[in-house]
Write a protein that holds these residues in place. Sequence first.
Motif, mmCIF file in Angstrom:
data_model
loop_
_atom_site.group_PDB
_atom_site.id
_atom_site.type_symbol
_atom_site.label_atom_id
_atom_site.label_comp_id
_atom_site.label_asym_id
_atom_site.label_seq_id
_atom_site.Cartn_x
_atom_site.Cartn_y
_atom_site.Cartn_z
ATOM 1 N N ASP A 226 0.839 -1.190 0.000
ATOM 2 C CA ASP A 226 0.000 0.000 0.000
ATOM 3 C C ASP A 226 0.885 1.255 0.000
ATOM 4 O O ASP A 226 1.885 1.331 0.698
ATOM 5 N N GLY A 227 0.514 2.234 -0.802
ATOM 6 C CA GLY A 227 1.285 3.469 -0.872
ATOM 7 C C GLY A 227 2.165 3.561 -2.107
ATOM 8 O O GLY A 227 2.750 4.606 -2.384
ATOM 9 N N SER A 228 2.254 2.476 -2.866
ATOM 10 C CA SER A 228 3.066 2.477 -4.082
ATOM 11 C C SER A 228 2.426 3.365 -5.146
ATOM 12 O O SER A 228 1.234 3.259 -5.436
ATOM 13 N N GLU A 229 3.229 4.256 -5.735
ATOM 14 C CA GLU A 229 2.725 5.127 -6.808
ATOM 15 C C GLU A 229 2.290 4.312 -8.012
ATOM 16 O O GLU A 229 1.280 4.609 -8.652
ATOM 17 N N LEU A 230 3.077 3.289 -8.331
ATOM 18 C CA LEU A 230 2.740 2.438 -9.469
ATOM 19 C C LEU A 230 1.401 1.759 -9.250
ATOM 20 O O LEU A 230 0.556 1.708 -10.153
ATOM 21 N N LEU A 231 1.179 1.231 -8.056
ATOM 22 C CA LEU A 231 -0.077 0.551 -7.752
ATOM 23 C C LEU A 231 -1.256 1.518 -7.855
ATOM 24 O O LEU A 231 -2.328 1.156 -8.352
ATOM 25 N N ALA A 355 13.398 0.212 -6.447
ATOM 26 C CA ALA A 355 14.012 0.621 -7.710
ATOM 27 C C ALA A 355 13.366 -0.099 -8.895
ATOM 28 O O ALA A 355 13.141 0.497 -9.956
ATOM 29 N N VAL A 356 13.043 -1.380 -8.691
ATOM 30 C CA VAL A 356 12.399 -2.158 -9.756
ATOM 31 C C VAL A 356 11.023 -1.585 -10.071
ATOM 32 O O VAL A 356 10.667 -1.388 -11.242
ATOM 33 N N PHE A 357 10.239 -1.300 -9.044
ATOM 34 C CA PHE A 357 8.905 -0.738 -9.257
ATOM 35 C C PHE A 357 8.982 0.639 -9.916
ATOM 36 O O PHE A 357 8.124 0.997 -10.731
ATOM 37 N N SER A 358 10.006 1.400 -9.578
ATOM 38 C CA SER A 358 10.208 2.706 -10.209
ATOM 39 C C SER A 358 10.465 2.540 -11.705
ATOM 40 O O SER A 358 9.928 3.295 -12.531
#
Length: 380
Positions: A226-231, A355-358
């Motif tokens: 929760d809180g991920s920009e990508l999500l 870094a991967v999600f970014s």
Amino acid sequence: MNLFNLIKYINFRFREKKKLATKMKSYFKTNSEFLTSGTYSLAKSESGKIIAYKHNSRNKFFVEKIVDTGYIFSDWQNRIKSNIRQFVDLVIDIPTIKIKSLKPSFNGELIMVTYNQDVKIFDLKSKTVVNLVKDNHSYLKLIKTTNIFKDYFDIPIISSNPIKQTYIERFIDFKPYSNWSLGEKEDAVRTIFSNYKNYFIYCSANSHFISRDIRDELAILKNLCDGSELLATLSTVIKNSLDSEWTYVNCHGDMVFSNILLYKKNYYIIDWIDSGKHIFFYDLFNFMFGEATFHRNYYYLEKFISGTFDHYLSGVFKLFNHTYDKEKKIYYLALFLINRIRFRIENKNDENLVAVFSSYHDTFNTFVKKIKSMEKKTVC
């Protein structure tokens, strides 16, 4: 990078090499029955695979091939670090490991440790590879999946031993991906797409699939990160969709060019440890997305945007009673990414997750911009 940081980084690399030697000694100890006696040098690929090998021309040449992943770093600092690492490895006396095996059951001269601590041991002279899988569930899943996929894909697995949780592969003297021509890449895509269609026909005809609600997948993800920009971006894309039920089938799980070995115009699929149930078009999207994210090559995503794959995807969607809508490409990529993120969190356990999600987010945003740019050109 100033002089202080450079010295600090060189010191870090030196300590890292010592830790690497200590870590590898434990793998030599537990797998000595598969390794021949001698002195082993250490290496590490850009993708994080740890390698130890007896220093002869045959092994050295192979190590150079697997270290050369063709990875393109996403920023100038990482490129500099990569160059410094190569320089440091040349000037620092890298530790070696000496082992003595009395009666090895396998004449291995090169050992590789994967990201999930599984082990691959190579006997390049006899062109054989023994794979030792740490997790029993992963091993059984891998064997089950490859037993199905072998009817549709070239897989170099020769035999398996459930008691020891090992399987034997035929060594493929592959052509490094960085040396592939565009024609070879195109031929690989045609071959993989054709093989997948035949596999999907089998899955559909034999009811080898399940259905899942993508909203349930998203809810699980929100609890995990929760809180991920990508999500948040992906949630926005799918929240108004009416077609939330999707078909899931057994997939390879990491279908990228680095897991496709080219040898004499044949394409062999390796590294099945990530296999499992995913949305049915997962592997097809994974190679396009991975090529853009890790190689900065948007060629295949742009072909997807332009409609090159529309006819093929329409046929594949019909096999599972879905209707392909060429106007919903952003939505389909979002579905793939939700699957990809969940798998990465639950199975990879890597420290570079942020870094991967970014990187994923950057690729997705670039994809959206390219689609909107094409739409503007079409209107004009």
